[in-house]
Design a protein around this motif. Structure first.
Motif, mmCIF file in Angstrom:
data_model
loop_
_atom_site.group_PDB
_atom_site.id
_atom_site.type_symbol
_atom_site.label_atom_id
_atom_site.label_comp_id
_atom_site.label_asym_id
_atom_site.label_seq_id
_atom_site.Cartn_x
_atom_site.Cartn_y
_atom_site.Cartn_z
ATOM 1 N N THR A 45 0.894 -0.705 0.464
ATOM 2 C CA THR A 45 -0.144 -0.105 -0.306
ATOM 3 C C THR A 45 0.803 1.048 -0.094
ATOM 4 N N PRO A 76 -7.823 3.995 -11.302
ATOM 5 C CA PRO A 76 -9.409 4.008 -11.296
ATOM 6 C C PRO A 76 -9.795 4.097 -9.550
ATOM 7 N N VAL A 77 -10.829 3.802 -9.260
ATOM 8 C CA VAL A 77 -11.377 3.984 -7.718
ATOM 9 C C VAL A 77 -10.990 2.708 -7.367
ATOM 10 N N SER A 78 -10.806 1.105 -8.351
ATOM 11 C CA SER A 78 -10.548 0.074 -7.375
ATOM 12 C C SER A 78 -9.238 -0.073 -6.964
ATOM 13 N N ALA A 79 -8.376 0.453 -8.162
ATOM 14 C CA ALA A 79 -7.012 0.655 -7.186
ATOM 15 C C ALA A 79 -6.850 1.788 -5.812
ATOM 16 N N SER A 81 -8.122 3.191 -1.441
ATOM 17 C CA SER A 81 -8.682 2.965 -0.325
ATOM 18 C C SER A 81 -8.707 4.192 0.549
#
Length: 83
Positions: A45, A76-79, A81
């Motif tokens: 992270t 992308p939002v998926s990458a 947090s």
């Protein structure tokens, strides 16, 4: 995936991009894109921080990236947090 990743920063005013506190790219005048490349480890992270100094007029910042098996694209939002 481990490898080199390039981050692209576009802004209408001064802005800079940092990954884990390290400067990667900056924009010092209107409407330019600058980039920087860093090595990242897969499964780790990283903190991504964008700072912008709004100078008036429009207001936009875009952050894109590319890397191993990833073509240049907006992160992308998926990458991401929440902090």
């Amino acid at each position: 995936t481990n490898g080199s990743y390039t981050f692209y920063l576009t802004s209408d005013d001064n802005a800079d991009l940092r990954v884990n506190g390290n400067y990667v790219a900056g924009v010092v005048t209107c409407c330019y894109t600058n980039s920087g490349t860093i090595s990242l480890n897969g499964g780790t992270t990283y903190d991504i921080e964008v700072r912008q100094a709004e100078g008036g007029g429009g207001d936009y910042v875009t952050v894109e990236y590319s890397g191993p098996s990833i073509g240049r694209q907006v992160i992308p939002v998926s990458a991401l947090s929440p902090y």
